[in-house]
Design an enzyme around this catalytic site. Sequence first.
Site, PDB file in Angstrom:
ATOM      1  N   HIS C 257     -32.506  -9.423 -27.770  1.00  0.00           N
ATOM      2  CA  HIS C 257     -32.821  -7.965 -27.258  1.00  0.00           C
ATOM      3  C   HIS C 257     -33.281  -7.486 -28.953  1.00  0.00           C
ATOM      4  O   HIS C 257     -32.512  -7.748 -29.883  1.00  0.00           O
ATOM      5  CB  HIS C 257     -31.453  -7.481 -27.041  1.00  0.00           C
ATOM      6  CG  HIS C 257     -31.712  -5.828 -26.414  1.00  0.00           C
ATOM      7  ND1 HIS C 257     -32.170  -4.911 -27.309  1.00  0.00           N
ATOM      8  CD2 HIS C 257     -31.457  -5.387 -25.221  1.00  0.00           C
ATOM      9  CE1 HIS C 257     -32.160  -3.913 -26.562  1.00  0.00           C
ATOM     10  NE2 HIS C 257     -31.759  -4.190 -25.365  1.00  0.00           N
ATOM     11  N   ARG C 273     -35.315   3.514 -26.996  1.00  0.00           N
ATOM     12  CA  ARG C 273     -36.890   3.543 -26.943  1.00  0.00           C
ATOM     13  C   ARG C 273     -37.214   4.115 -25.692  1.00  0.00           C
ATOM     14  O   ARG C 273     -38.466   4.739 -25.824  1.00  0.00           O
ATOM     15  CB  ARG C 273     -37.317   2.167 -27.127  1.00  0.00           C
ATOM     16  CG  ARG C 273     -36.920   1.709 -28.600  1.00  0.00           C
ATOM     17  CD  ARG C 273     -37.371   0.225 -28.810  1.00  0.00           C
ATOM     18  NE  ARG C 273     -36.387  -0.671 -28.253  1.00  0.00           N
ATOM     19  CZ  ARG C 273     -36.689  -1.729 -27.454  1.00  0.00           C
ATOM     20  NH1 ARG C 273     -37.806  -1.897 -26.967  1.00  0.00           N
ATOM     21  NH2 ARG C 273     -35.811  -2.352 -26.627  1.00  0.00           N
TER      22      ARG C 273
END
Lengths: 249, 242, 660
Positions: C257, C273
């Site tokens: 990740h 994000r």
Amino acid sequence: MNQIAVKEAPRSLKIRILRHNPHDPGSSPHLQTFELEEAESMTLFIALNEIRQTMDPSLQFDFVCRAGICGSCGMIINGRPGLACRTLTRNLPECITLAPLPAFELIGDLSVNTGKWMRGMSEHLETWVHQRDQDKADIDRLEERMEPDLAEKIYELERCIECGCCIAACGTARMREDFVGAVGLNQITRFRLDPRDERSDADFYSLVGDESGVFGCMTLLGCEDYCPKDLPLAAQIAFLRRRMAATGS
Amino acid sequence: MPKALSAWPARIDLLQSLSGLLLVLFIWAHMFFESSILLGEDAMYQVSRMFEGEPLFGKPYPLLVSAVGITVFVLVAVHAILALRKFPSSSRQYRQLHRHMGAIRHPDTALWYAQVITGFCLFFLVPTHLYTVITQPENIGPYASSDRVWSERFWIVYALLLLTVHVHAAIGVYRLAMKWYAPSGVNATRNRARLKLAMWCILGFFIVLGTASLLTYMRIGYQHADRAGERYVPAALHTEDS
Amino acid sequence: MQIIYTDVLVVGAGLAGQRAAIGAKRRGHDTIVLSLVPAKRSHSAAAQGGMQASLGNCLGASGDNEDIHFADTVRGSDWGADQEVVRMFTHTAPKGIRELAAWGVPWNRVQRGKHEITVDGKKQTVEESDAAHGLITSRNFGGTRKWRACFVSDGTGHAMLYTMSNQAIAAGIPVHERMEALALIHEGERCCGAIVRNLQSGELLAYVAKATCIATGGYGRIYRVSTNAVINEGMGAAIALETGIASLGNMEAIQFHPTAIVPAGILVTEGCRGDGGLLLDGAGHRFMPDYEPQKMELASRDVVSRRMEQHIAAGHGVQGRFGEHLWLDIRLLGKAHIERNLREVKEICHYFLGIDPVNDLIPVRPAQHYSMGGVRTDHRGQSPQLRGLFAAGESACWDIHGFNRLGGNSVAETVVAGMIVGDSMADFCDSQEGALQISTALVEEFGRRERQRLVAISSGTGGENAFELTRLMQDTMTASVGIFRHGERLREAVDTLQGLQRRAANITLRSSAPGANPELVAAYRLKRMLKLAQCTAFGALQRTESRGAHYRADYPQRNDREWLRRTLASWPDADATLPTLEYEALDIMGMELPPGWRGYGDRDYIAHPDTERRQHEIDAVLAGLGETADRYRRQQALMPFEHLLPTHLRKRNQRVGDEL
């Protein structure tokens, strides 16, 4: 971020742990002190694992997510309940005393059976959405609409991680074993708020309208003050008390 | 199957809070009337006559004071019995509670415990006080009260009563607010802190007021000691007489 | 030894396990769930950002449907996924989320009217319609063309798990907590339960079941730096492997990740994000657009993680106290948004970093996050080799993720797989095949074997330390089987792991505490974890191509010609130090979406000859249908899948404006 210009010598931590292994007939509760050097950003999760791996492999404790999300690692840290995984040693004095959460069945050392307690509470208070027609929802069709604010309000109460800190912090729960505590009362307010749950106030009264429920609460506010998730427990219990008092009387 | 609904837990909880609230309102009002002595002996005289119903009936009926005293006593008894349910009732509970408080040192738990202790003291102090009120309702007045305070040494009881009752009442009001209407929303923490501050201010105010009154009664009692037992005659009547 | 009989035994009480249990129980089968920890503490609770389901309610999701979800998922998998299963999954995901909505999950909802959002570093105002008001909303996530991640603030997994657990409690499903399955009981190629250790008392007991389901999550803890919970040691997959019969699929497919905080390795959600957060380097420069002009910060996780490591290697990292890292900047989202939709992130930053993301940058670096591999199953969740053994969720290689999973597809998989596998276990129990004939002697024999193993560990005198060896394994995996892999390093890793396997046979315990004995637990788990690590490392060594999260610096191209195949690892010889690897080809001629460029990441790959043939075939089929055929008919003509689903899950999903 703070940059530490001068590197100070690391502290030597003295971690006193209340130890007891109920599966060992020769064991009785006692405090054992471990000394270890503090590392940067050290949490009690790191410290306890270091103790287990390098000093005493029999030490029992519970961690799962180690990120303050799952609620496994509630323990008494210098007298107060909290989540060990997100407790940084730098925020504690050199001498740290750790004890298992009281009010729960002891599994060993710092490990207690919160799971069993919480499951019992859930079964007792029926902490799920009650719908008369369980299969009414047609999952092929559009979901039922809900006001966005209401969804957020429900989530606010849903954030409880059942860590048991509110029970350990509660003088009432310590005195009365059948008290459902803030964790249970909060769940009732959560389901009461949820329009998908078809239960009436009278139904909720039958679950918490007594001394083991909302009327047992003495407003000592330990729950409110030690909830790791900062849930609005006092306000919720007060709200529930008003609703239940109106329903009952 | 839901268990049978009993309305009693709700009623009892309400009754405990309500009796407490009434008693607090009573004691605060009581403090203002009692401290009328600070405004002079005449003021206190008027107040005591007023409670004996003189403005209403034309002459004083001290029995009215007894009646109020009995009502208060009943309220106190009800409140005490209901509150007793919450006290630790076994040595195990008592031990658990003390271990808990010793370890956690949680301010609000300590506040409750202060109520437990003061409540216990009031258990003895309140009947002592009410006994005199109920049995000698006529003995309330600038001199009669002061003589009791000073010459009969009742100031010790009243000093203890003053302290315990106000600690109990101020904390009680704060806890009552938290119990039924704990602040919620983004300012919950701030509002609770304000509530607590208000609690301390009220407590301070009544302790100061009560102490000043008590000292005044003591001073009057001291000055009146050689004539103890003599009733006060208001200044206005003095003027007419002479 | 106590023997407990049940129809269905589910090992693991996360979302997948509990949903499967509910499914089986509702069909009238006695079901018991085993869990290492209380059910609500399972790692599913840590999923933050969202669950992918193509509801298409909010503006950013409008026009979304199963087809787009399907294509995003297949591209995300770098064509490693089983496309029929992906179809089953994307078709069922909206049903899964709607079921959970009815059960009580407080999904965030669409609010009509104008909203300010952050896209590409800039504020924009959008207006949600009245028609969508109050329906489940969604946020943007990496590798998707629509805003598809439905969420509950950033506590999505928590809210889902609590609702699921409460439903399981309502259904009266017992969860036997603090129980660890040590071995699967099997008679030839038929699985019939498990030998289980009580982690409180240390006792062994046997659960005999017609159907057994592994739902134990991933094996991230074979790595040193992982966002996974400490219980994610892959024991479910390991005991399946130890039968010597069942196989594990694509164990080398490990996801990293992009945004784990430094140094704790704790996840902060992709929602950061998705909602408009940016990645910055040491100079404060937003570097992702330089590498990925199309998707920027929202390329798939494998691509973003690789770009981040590449950028650090190029000397643009931030030199921190705990090594190099990059910054995640969510300051631009504003205080109100962070405190509403990213509150878990705020809490994590506060407690572990002592910073407030409203004002401060978050130090991040990629860390191990997800195991695409696991127990290989068929489309109904059953092991093709070991009948009666099922698997669901992260512990399975059902294979919707191939070589890279899209964010939000994991919790979606848990729920959907739970729905389908619960049903297939019930079908299995109802069928002739489900009938179980097993002698207690066999059960006792399995129990005896496990007891002997534990005794052997407890009485070992070789002097090796279990914790020490675990650390060495984790360091090896993080150092050599990470984001960038290389043949030589992988070879070394395989050798090191073999050495560790030999040393693990010589463990000496320092503690003989009665009860669970945490040191004994560490010792027996280590042996199993080493096997999983070896499957991962050896699989990665053999796979001489780069696909999804598996990136070989020495073979940087995706090679469909030779490697469009799924790795199957088995361990037939208990004393061996390496798994047996076999490969299962993915048939392009049956694919709805033949391999191509993903739309992000590297463009060059070695094509398979079938790709072009299949594309022509598809073009011809679609041309034959004519312009009027709707999307359902076109899909049906290319790759029918509905017959694979349980009948009650076959209906179409209604969306705003649809008649059903």
